[in-house]
Design a protein around this motif. Structure first.
Motif, PDB file in Angstrom:
ATOM      1  N   CYS A 157     116.399  92.742  24.103  1.00  0.00           N
ATOM      2  CA  CYS A 157     116.762  91.807  24.955  1.00  0.00           C
ATOM      3  C   CYS A 157     118.443  91.656  24.682  1.00  0.00           C
ATOM      4  O   CYS A 157     118.943  92.126  23.633  1.00  0.00           O
ATOM      5  N   CYS A 158     119.047  90.886  25.432  1.00  0.00           N
ATOM      6  CA  CYS A 158     120.629  90.727  25.354  1.00  0.00           C
ATOM      7  C   CYS A 158     121.051  89.467  25.685  1.00  0.00           C
ATOM      8  O   CYS A 158     120.667  89.150  27.206  1.00  0.00           O
ATOM      9  N   GLY A 159     121.674  88.519  25.040  1.00  0.00           N
ATOM     10  CA  GLY A 159     121.938  87.420  25.364  1.00  0.00           C
ATOM     11  C   GLY A 159     120.734  86.151  25.640  1.00  0.00           C
ATOM     12  O   GLY A 159     120.006  86.588  25.265  1.00  0.00           O
ATOM     13  N   GLY A 160     121.168  85.113  26.357  1.00  0.00           N
ATOM     14  CA  GLY A 160     120.235  84.001  26.300  1.00  0.00           C
ATOM     15  C   GLY A 160     119.486  84.324  27.576  1.00  0.00           C
ATOM     16  O   GLY A 160     118.196  84.696  27.781  1.00  0.00           O
ATOM     17  N   VAL A 161     120.044  84.143  28.804  1.00  0.00           N
ATOM     18  CA  VAL A 161     119.507  84.413  30.295  1.00  0.00           C
ATOM     19  C   VAL A 161     119.977  85.853  30.518  1.00  0.00           C
ATOM     20  O   VAL A 161     118.883  86.551  31.354  1.00  0.00           O
ATOM     21  N   SER A 162     120.978  86.371  30.233  1.00  0.00           N
ATOM     22  CA  SER A 162     121.504  87.893  30.510  1.00  0.00           C
ATOM     23  C   SER A 162     122.533  88.184  29.565  1.00  0.00           C
ATOM     24  O   SER A 162     123.025  87.526  28.740  1.00  0.00           O
ATOM     25  N   TYR A 163     122.690  89.466  29.776  1.00  0.00           N
ATOM     26  CA  TYR A 163     123.710  90.216  28.606  1.00  0.00           C
ATOM     27  C   TYR A 163     125.403  89.568  28.776  1.00  0.00           C
ATOM     28  O   TYR A 163     126.091  89.546  27.961  1.00  0.00           O
ATOM     29  N   GLU A 215     124.250  99.113  36.526  1.00  0.00           N
ATOM     30  CA  GLU A 215     125.105 100.300  35.718  1.00  0.00           C
ATOM     31  C   GLU A 215     124.763 100.081  34.333  1.00  0.00           C
ATOM     32  O   GLU A 215     124.750 101.004  33.548  1.00  0.00           O
ATOM     33  N   ALA A 216     124.825  98.762  33.922  1.00  0.00           N
ATOM     34  CA  ALA A 216     124.654  98.393  32.471  1.00  0.00           C
ATOM     35  C   ALA A 216     123.193  98.732  31.900  1.00  0.00           C
ATOM     36  O   ALA A 216     123.192  99.021  30.507  1.00  0.00           O
ATOM     37  N   SER A 217     122.400  98.516  32.714  1.00  0.00           N
ATOM     38  CA  SER A 217     120.869  98.977  32.360  1.00  0.00           C
ATOM     39  C   SER A 217     120.681 100.325  31.850  1.00  0.00           C
ATOM     40  O   SER A 217     119.877 100.435  31.234  1.00  0.00           O
ATOM     41  N   ALA A 218     121.752 101.092  32.232  1.00  0.00           N
ATOM     42  CA  ALA A 218     121.392 102.533  31.647  1.00  0.00           C
ATOM     43  C   ALA A 218     122.089 102.800  30.205  1.00  0.00           C
ATOM     44  O   ALA A 218     121.627 103.531  29.600  1.00  0.00           O
ATOM     45  N   PHE A 219     122.653 101.499  29.580  1.00  0.00           N
ATOM     46  CA  PHE A 219     123.224 102.008  28.235  1.00  0.00           C
ATOM     47  C   PHE A 219     122.564 100.458  27.333  1.00  0.00           C
ATOM     48  O   PHE A 219     122.482 100.795  26.206  1.00  0.00           O
ATOM     49  N   ILE A 220     122.211  99.374  28.201  1.00  0.00           N
ATOM     50  CA  ILE A 220     122.047  98.430  27.160  1.00  0.00           C
ATOM     51  C   ILE A 220     120.632  97.681  27.783  1.00  0.00           C
ATOM     52  O   ILE A 220     120.270  97.916  29.115  1.00  0.00           O
ATOM     53  N   TYR A 221     120.124  96.628  27.002  1.00  0.00           N
ATOM     54  CA  TYR A 221     119.249  95.731  27.404  1.00  0.00           C
ATOM     55  C   TYR A 221     119.799  94.760  28.311  1.00  0.00           C
ATOM     56  O   TYR A 221     120.811  93.992  27.897  1.00  0.00           O
ATOM     57  N   THR A 222     119.447  94.355  29.878  1.00  0.00           N
ATOM     58  CA  THR A 222     120.217  93.621  30.441  1.00  0.00           C
ATOM     59  C   THR A 222     119.388  92.270  30.464  1.00  0.00           C
ATOM     60  O   THR A 222     119.909  90.867  31.009  1.00  0.00           O
ATOM     61  N   ASN A 223     118.037  92.310  30.300  1.00  0.00           N
ATOM     62  CA  ASN A 223     117.075  91.135  29.972  1.00  0.00           C
ATOM     63  C   ASN A 223     117.547  90.033  29.339  1.00  0.00           C
ATOM     64  O   ASN A 223     117.833  90.562  27.820  1.00  0.00           O
ATOM     65  N   GLY A 224     117.539  88.702  29.535  1.00  0.00           N
ATOM     66  CA  GLY A 224     117.970  87.761  28.323  1.00  0.00           C
ATOM     67  C   GLY A 224     116.699  87.440  27.490  1.00  0.00           C
ATOM     68  O   GLY A 224     115.666  87.836  27.723  1.00  0.00           O
ATOM     69  N   CYS A 225     116.980  86.984  26.333  1.00  0.00           N
ATOM     70  CA  CYS A 225     116.180  86.820  25.051  1.00  0.00           C
ATOM     71  C   CYS A 225     115.305  85.687  25.540  1.00  0.00           C
ATOM     72  O   CYS A 225     114.181  85.562  24.994  1.00  0.00           O
ATOM     73  N   ILE A 226     115.721  84.798  26.382  1.00  0.00           N
ATOM     74  CA  ILE A 226     114.718  83.470  26.517  1.00  0.00           C
ATOM     75  C   ILE A 226     113.762  83.740  27.383  1.00  0.00           C
ATOM     76  O   ILE A 226     112.369  83.578  26.712  1.00  0.00           O
ATOM     77  N   ASP A 227     113.534  84.722  28.520  1.00  0.00           N
ATOM     78  CA  ASP A 227     112.657  85.014  29.096  1.00  0.00           C
ATOM     79  C   ASP A 227     111.522  85.872  28.340  1.00  0.00           C
ATOM     80  O   ASP A 227     110.589  85.875  28.488  1.00  0.00           O
ATOM     81  N   THR A 228     112.326  86.748  27.685  1.00  0.00           N
ATOM     82  CA  THR A 228     111.445  87.864  26.813  1.00  0.00           C
ATOM     83  C   THR A 228     110.893  87.119  25.890  1.00  0.00           C
ATOM     84  O   THR A 228     109.544  87.439  25.459  1.00  0.00           O
ATOM     85  N   VAL A 230     109.635  84.036  25.901  1.00  0.00           N
ATOM     86  CA  VAL A 230     108.631  83.142  26.478  1.00  0.00           C
ATOM     87  C   VAL A 230     107.499  84.056  26.949  1.00  0.00           C
ATOM     88  O   VAL A 230     106.417  83.581  26.727  1.00  0.00           O
ATOM     89  N   ASN A 231     107.823  85.277  27.550  1.00  0.00           N
ATOM     90  CA  ASN A 231     106.518  86.144  27.708  1.00  0.00           C
ATOM     91  C   ASN A 231     106.051  86.845  26.363  1.00  0.00           C
ATOM     92  O   ASN A 231     104.734  86.987  26.514  1.00  0.00           O
ATOM     93  N   TRP A 232     106.696  86.962  25.467  1.00  0.00           N
ATOM     94  CA  TRP A 232     105.920  87.357  24.150  1.00  0.00           C
ATOM     95  C   TRP A 232     105.170  86.454  23.708  1.00  0.00           C
ATOM     96  O   TRP A 232     104.113  86.576  23.278  1.00  0.00           O
ATOM     97  N   ILE A 233     105.529  85.045  23.837  1.00  0.00           N
ATOM     98  CA  ILE A 233     104.488  83.745  23.380  1.00  0.00           C
ATOM     99  C   ILE A 233     103.287  83.601  24.240  1.00  0.00           C
ATOM    100  O   ILE A 233     102.364  83.641  23.560  1.00  0.00           O
ATOM    101  N   HIS A 234     103.595  84.102  25.576  1.00  0.00           N
ATOM    102  CA  HIS A 234     102.320  83.878  26.440  1.00  0.00           C
ATOM    103  C   HIS A 234     101.459  85.017  26.182  1.00  0.00           C
ATOM    104  O   HIS A 234     100.149  85.066  26.203  1.00  0.00           O
ATOM    105  N   SER A 235     101.916  86.345  25.855  1.00  0.00           N
ATOM    106  CA  SER A 235     100.891  87.498  25.463  1.00  0.00           C
ATOM    107  C   SER A 235     100.666  87.436  23.880  1.00  0.00           C
ATOM    108  O   SER A 235      99.698  88.470  23.806  1.00  0.00           O
ATOM    109  N   ASN A 236     100.651  86.497  23.276  1.00  0.00           N
ATOM    110  CA  ASN A 236     100.543  86.458  21.784  1.00  0.00           C
ATOM    111  C   ASN A 236     100.118  85.278  21.363  1.00  0.00           C
ATOM    112  O   ASN A 236     100.328  84.736  20.291  1.00  0.00           O
ATOM    113  N   LEU A 237      99.260  84.458  22.350  1.00  0.00           N
ATOM    114  CA  LEU A 237      98.784  83.260  21.980  1.00  0.00           C
ATOM    115  C   LEU A 237      97.851  83.166  20.746  1.00  0.00           C
ATOM    116  O   LEU A 237      97.905  82.109  20.016  1.00  0.00           O
ATOM    117  N   PHE A 238      96.978  84.095  20.878  1.00  0.00           N
ATOM    118  CA  PHE A 238      95.899  84.230  19.936  1.00  0.00           C
ATOM    119  C   PHE A 238      96.711  84.451  18.438  1.00  0.00           C
ATOM    120  O   PHE A 238      96.177  84.114  17.277  1.00  0.00           O
TER     121      PHE A 238
END
Length: 284
Positions: A157-163, A215-228, A230-238
């Protein structure tokens, strides 16, 4: 195990003890282990703190991992000291202090988990605030910088909400008045990783904020770390539940052993008083 002296008078012999050596020394070594761990934590935290510049330390005091390590280490040291000495010396006051402090810590952890689940929106906002603050002080603190780089690479990921959140940092700010060479850039940890690269290109994020998402998605992660995150927590509850249980069990065991030992010491004190009162009794 309870023992009765040969020829001893009354219900128990003079050498009888209610205090179980097993409970006493299990609690002692239990606290000794965490006592030593706490001293290592404090030493590492202080060492890391002394390596930093004073101005950097003041700029990022609230999110400094070294300070957090020292605080947790000191609290653990004080609590386990009470348990360690209290169990060895059979001191009710220290054992009660240990038990009460451990109970408070356990309840605070439980309350934090429940509140974080119930008020997930507010928790998300607080996490966003912490991440944005960390972005602002990215270049001010080496430990914080390494922590952010590790998180961005680990969670892709990159940044909070986005890069583009990296524009909040004075070095990466995208305004024309910014004289920094890193203007409109993002840290190298945002870049897509190439396993074939032998040397990391630390300038791979140059000018990425000026590009569109596509354009940036070809070189960097554009998704923010907050959503990433949250998704990781939901998929690793156990997994998280197992970690929480692993933290809770030693605390509950420590509280239980301390209470058992306290009751045994009180029974032993009553027995000693009983023996003293009836020692002069010819019918005893």
């Amino acid at each position: 195990m309870a023992r009765r002296a040969a020829g001893g008078r009354g219900p128990y012999g003079d050498d009888f003890s209610f205090v179980s050596p097993a409970v006493k020394y299990v609690l002692f070594f239990f606290n000794m282990l965490f006592w030593m761990i706490s001293m290592v934590m404090v030493a590492v935290g202080v060492y890391a703190r002394l390596l930093k510049h004073a101005e950097a330390a003041l700029a990022c005091l609230a999110v400094d991992p070294a300070i957090l390590l020292v605080v947790v280490g000191v609290l653990t040291f004080l609590i386990t000291f009470c348990g360690c000495v209290g169990s060895l010396r059979e001191n009710i006051c220290l054992l009660q202090t240990f038990s009460v402090c451990l109970t408070i810590v356990f309840l605070l952890q439980l309350a934090a988990g429940v509140l974080g689940f119930v008020f997930s929106d507010k928790a998300r906002g607080k996490v966003s605030e912490i991440i944005n603050g960390a972005i602002v002080h990215y270049r001010d603190d080496l430990d914080l910088q390494n922590l952010i780089d590790f998180g961005q690479k680990e969670f892709s990921c990159c940044g909070g909400v986005s890069y583009k959140d990296w524009s909040q940092n004075m070095y990466f700010n995208c305004t024309a008045a910014n004289p920094s060479r890193e203007r409109c850039s993002v840290p190298f940890s945002c870049c897509l990783q190439d396993a074939q690269e032998a040397v990391i290109n630390t300038m791979c994020g140059q000018g990425m904020q000026a590009m569109s998402y596509l354009e940036a998605s070809a070189f960097i992660y554009t998704n923010g770390c907050i959503d990433t995150l949250v998704n990781w927590i939901h998929s690793n509850l156990f997994l998280l539940g197992g970690i929480a249980l692993g933290l809770a069990v030693p605390q509950l065991v420590g509280i239980l052993l301390a209470q058992i030992l306290i009751n045994q010491i009180r029974d032993q004190i009553k027995l000693q008083l009983y023996n003293q009162q009836h020692r002069a009794d010819p019918w005893y």
